[in-house]
Design an enzyme around this catalytic site. Structure first.
Site, PDB file in Angstrom:
ATOM      1  N   ASP A  64       2.248   0.066   1.579  1.00 41.67           N
ATOM      2  CA  ASP A  64       2.601  -1.143   2.234  1.00 41.67           C
ATOM      3  C   ASP A  64       1.751  -2.282   1.489  1.00 41.67           C
ATOM      4  O   ASP A  64       0.743  -2.001   1.192  1.00 41.67           O
ATOM      5  CB  ASP A  64       2.049  -0.789   3.668  1.00 41.67           C
ATOM      6  CG  ASP A  64       3.161  -1.546   4.576  1.00 41.67           C
ATOM      7  OD1 ASP A  64       4.016  -0.978   5.259  1.00 41.67           O
ATOM      8  OD2 ASP A  64       2.770  -2.910   4.543  1.00 41.67           O
TER       9      ASP A  64
ATOM     10  N   ASP B 288       2.624  -4.381  -3.038  1.00 45.89           N
ATOM     11  CA  ASP B 288       3.711  -5.313  -2.651  1.00 45.89           C
ATOM     12  C   ASP B 288       5.051  -4.872  -3.611  1.00 45.89           C
ATOM     13  O   ASP B 288       4.961  -4.754  -4.903  1.00 45.89           O
ATOM     14  CB  ASP B 288       3.390  -6.741  -3.321  1.00 45.89           C
ATOM     15  CG  ASP B 288       4.876  -7.655  -2.881  1.00 45.89           C
ATOM     16  OD1 ASP B 288       5.943  -7.344  -2.387  1.00 45.89           O
ATOM     17  OD2 ASP B 288       4.568  -8.779  -2.771  1.00 45.89           O
TER      18      ASP B 288
ATOM     19  N   TYR C 140      20.274 -10.164   5.660  1.00 46.26           N
ATOM     20  CA  TYR C 140      19.790  -8.668   5.927  1.00 46.26           C
ATOM     21  C   TYR C 140      20.910  -7.506   5.621  1.00 46.26           C
ATOM     22  O   TYR C 140      20.978  -6.824   4.848  1.00 46.26           O
ATOM     23  CB  TYR C 140      19.453  -8.590   7.230  1.00 46.26           C
ATOM     24  CG  TYR C 140      18.764  -7.154   7.724  1.00 46.26           C
ATOM     25  CD1 TYR C 140      17.638  -6.896   7.198  1.00 46.26           C
ATOM     26  CD2 TYR C 140      19.442  -6.257   8.484  1.00 46.26           C
ATOM     27  CE1 TYR C 140      17.199  -5.543   7.584  1.00 46.26           C
ATOM     28  CE2 TYR C 140      18.875  -5.220   8.798  1.00 46.26           C
ATOM     29  CZ  TYR C 140      17.813  -4.672   8.697  1.00 46.26           C
ATOM     30  OH  TYR C 140      17.379  -3.267   8.637  1.00 46.26           O
TER      31      TYR C 140
END
Ligand SMILES: NC(=O)c1ccc[n+]([C@@H]2O[C@H](COP(=O)([O-])OP(=O)(O)OC[C@H]3O[C@@H](n4cnc5c(N)ncnc54)[C@H](O)[C@@H]3O)[C@@H](O)[C@H]2O)c1
Length: 246
Positions: free
Chosen positions: A30, A57, A145
């Site tokens: 993460d 990342d 999204y």
């Protein structure tokens, strides 16, 4: 060996726990490295299995390549890759600009980088890639999204064809709303209650999906039981991917 991105998050951590219980050694990754380590410690406490947390990342090519090189050096193989890192932007299409790039970077470019970096290591013995999409790829939703998640389905199908001959399956799991920090964030109690009610009304099966429902679907697609399934989108949506009730 399993690698789960977004491992500090609700669905990533639930998937890590589920894969560990099924016998995989798990690395949770993460951008929130401390969160990934805490999630790994929780799974280790629950299962007594040595789960690892790492910071990376997914949108940074150097991070992704370093991560896969470390897994190759430390473990020599990668059997399962789950792309669960995600980002949303709820604003309207008209005022969107920076959000667009960031959402597409995390939700689409990140999985593409991971798949690209992992393919050679996985291709030595075969493996399974599962991308966490969203019901919105089909039904629509916030523009960046929904577009990123529809793009992720395109990537899933393209890579299923390209990587299949190397023994790698590539599938997507598309959940409807799960109550996690992702859906709770930046909403008042009243807004959140209204959105929960709306999603419950869209679902044919009563209630909402849980993180465990999603993790179970991922674990199936990442298991040898799904060895001849590739290029599919498995909705964990209680029917909400179908037409909402009139
Ligand atoms: N919760 C839902 O209702 C829902 C529904 C459908 C799909 N999804 C998808 O499921 C996935 C996980 O969602 P969640 O509910 O667990 O959210 P979450 O916010 O709990 O977890 C997402 C994680 O991704 C991490 N992340 C963000 N950008 C990153 C980056 N650049 N590199 C590495 N990690 C990064 C965050 O730090 C966070 O820990 C996302 O892809 C999301 O789009 C969630």
């Amino acid at each position: 060996m399993a690698l789960v991105t977004g491992g500090a998050g609700a669905l990533g951590a639930a998937t890590g726990l589920r894969l560990a219980r099924a016998g995989s050694r798990v690395v949770l990754v993460d951008v929130d490295g401390d969160g990934a380590e805490r999630a790994a410690e929780r799974i280790t406490a629950q299962t007594s299995l040595p789960v690892i947390g790492r910071k990376a990342d997914v949108t940074a090519e150097a991070d992704v390549e370093r991560l896969i090189a470390e897994i190759a050096a430390e473990h020599g193989r990668l059997d399962q890759l789950v792309n669960a890192a995600g980002r949303n932007a709820r604003g309207g299409f008209a005022e969107m600009r920076e959000d667009w790039d960031q959402v597409v970077a995390v939700n689409l470019w990140g999985p593409a980088l991971l798949c690209h970096a992992a393919a050679d290591l996985m291709g030595r013995h075969g493996g399974a890639i599962v991308n966490i999409g969203s019901r919105t790829w089909l039904s629509g939703g916030p523009a960046a999204y929904a577009a990123s998640k529809a793009g992720l389905v395109g990537l899933t199908r393209a890579l299923a064809v390209e990587l299949g001959p190397r023994g790698i399956t590539v599938n997507a799991v598309a959940p409807s709303m799960v109550i996690t920090p992702f859906t709770r964030r930046d909403r008042s109690d009243a807004e959140f209650a209204a959105i929960v009610e709306r999603h419950e009304a869209m679902s044919a099966v009563p209630g909402l999906a849980s993180a465990e429902d999603v993790a179970n679907a991922v674990a199936f697609l990442a298991s040898p039981e799904a060895r001849f399934i590739t290029g599919e989108v498995l909705h964990v949506a209680g029917g909400a991917q179908l037409a909402p009730r009139p």
